[in-house]
Design a protein around this motif. Structure first.
Motif, PDB file in Angstrom:
ATOM      1  N   UNK A  20      17.037  49.287  18.742  1.00 56.77           N
ATOM      2  CA  UNK A  20      17.281  50.542  18.028  1.00 56.77           C
ATOM      3  C   UNK A  20      17.067  50.345  16.527  1.00 56.77           C
ATOM      4  N   UNK A  21      17.532  49.214  16.005  1.00 53.24           N
ATOM      5  CA  UNK A  21      17.364  48.928  14.576  1.00 53.24           C
ATOM      6  C   UNK A  21      15.888  48.777  14.225  1.00 53.24           C
ATOM      7  N   UNK A  22      15.133  48.073  15.085  1.00 52.54           N
ATOM      8  CA  UNK A  22      13.688  47.922  14.834  1.00 52.54           C
ATOM      9  C   UNK A  22      12.987  49.276  14.863  1.00 52.54           C
ATOM     10  N   UNK A  23      13.354  50.134  15.821  1.00 51.73           N
ATOM     11  CA  UNK A  23      12.757  51.473  15.876  1.00 51.73           C
ATOM     12  C   UNK A  23      13.052  52.250  14.605  1.00 51.73           C
ATOM     13  N   UNK A  69      13.558  45.763   7.486  1.00 50.21           N
ATOM     14  CA  UNK A  69      14.297  46.050   8.719  1.00 50.21           C
ATOM     15  C   UNK A  69      13.517  45.591   9.942  1.00 50.21           C
ATOM     16  N   UNK A  70      12.214  45.837   9.959  1.00 51.70           N
ATOM     17  CA  UNK A  70      11.389  45.443  11.107  1.00 51.70           C
ATOM     18  C   UNK A  70      11.350  43.923  11.259  1.00 51.70           C
ATOM     19  N   UNK A 124      15.820  42.542  11.830  1.00 54.31           N
ATOM     20  CA  UNK A 124      16.769  43.541  12.329  1.00 54.31           C
ATOM     21  C   UNK A 124      18.190  43.006  12.504  1.00 54.31           C
ATOM     22  N   UNK A 125      18.340  41.739  12.861  1.00 55.88           N
ATOM     23  CA  UNK A 125      19.679  41.165  13.041  1.00 55.88           C
ATOM     24  C   UNK A 125      20.490  41.178  11.765  1.00 55.88           C
ATOM     25  N   UNK A 126      19.832  40.919  10.652  1.00 56.71           N
ATOM     26  CA  UNK A 126      20.514  40.952   9.356  1.00 56.71           C
ATOM     27  C   UNK A 126      21.035  42.350   9.070  1.00 56.71           C
ATOM     28  N   UNK A 127      20.224  43.358   9.354  1.00 57.22           N
ATOM     29  CA  UNK A 127      20.628  44.729   9.041  1.00 57.22           C
ATOM     30  C   UNK A 127      21.723  45.220   9.979  1.00 57.22           C
TER      31      UNK A 127
END
Length: 175
Positions: free
Chosen positions: A35-38, A80-81, A84-87
């Protein structure tokens, strides 16, 4: 005029919700990363489109809002792409800080209520302490909280899917 969803659409939508919920429940943190990558891709595309719009009119480029929106959106989307884990951790860390501050504010209010002798002050104090503890837990374990939130989403998807599919099947039998 009454608008109604067809039984087949409700059944298919219910089955899709159940499958999505099962997928989320099978890998909650991976689902959060997806979801974060999207979201990151959406921000990146928005930034690139904004930059393209800014460069389409070169004579007024420095006065265009698209340039000032496009650059940070493109950079944020790329970040973010690629991370993503950091965000995910960062968002839940900020959420933990917010919850903890809200709990501390409630704690101050509960102490003031207790000092004034207002009824329910003890309950307010207990709720405030629980909020502070929950905020600290979210700050200390952001990845676990991200997984937990996705488990809640997965359960909600499965539940909504079962309700939708069962309702559609019940309507099909009742013809």
């Amino acid at each position: 005029m009454k608008i109604e969803q067809s039984k087949a659409v409700r059944l298919v939508g219910g089955v899709i919700a159940i499958l999505l919920g099962a997928a989320v429940l099978s890998n909650p943190y991976g689902s959060m990363l997806t979801v974060t990558k999207l979201l990151g891709w959406a921000v990146l595309v928005f930034g690139v489109v904004s930059l393209a719009a800014a460069f389409a009119n070169l004579e007024a480029i420095l006065s265009q809002a698209e340039l000032y929106v496009g650059i940070p959106c493109t950079l944020l989307g790329l970040a973010i792409v690629t991370q993503p884990g950091f965000f995910v951790a960062w968002v839940f860390l900020l959420l933990g800080v917010f919850v903890m501050v809200a709990g501390l504010n409630s704690l101050f209010a509960a102490n003031a209520s207790r000092a004034l002798g207002l009824p329910g002050a003890s309950l307010g104090l207990a709720g405030a302490v629980a909020t502070v503890v929950f905020g600290a837990l979210v700050m200390l374990a952001p990845r676990a909280m991200a997984s937990f939130s996705m488990v809640v989403c997965g359960v909600a998807l499965v539940f909504a899917g079962v309700v939708s599919a069962a309702g559609a099947l019940g309507d099909l039998r009742g013809r």
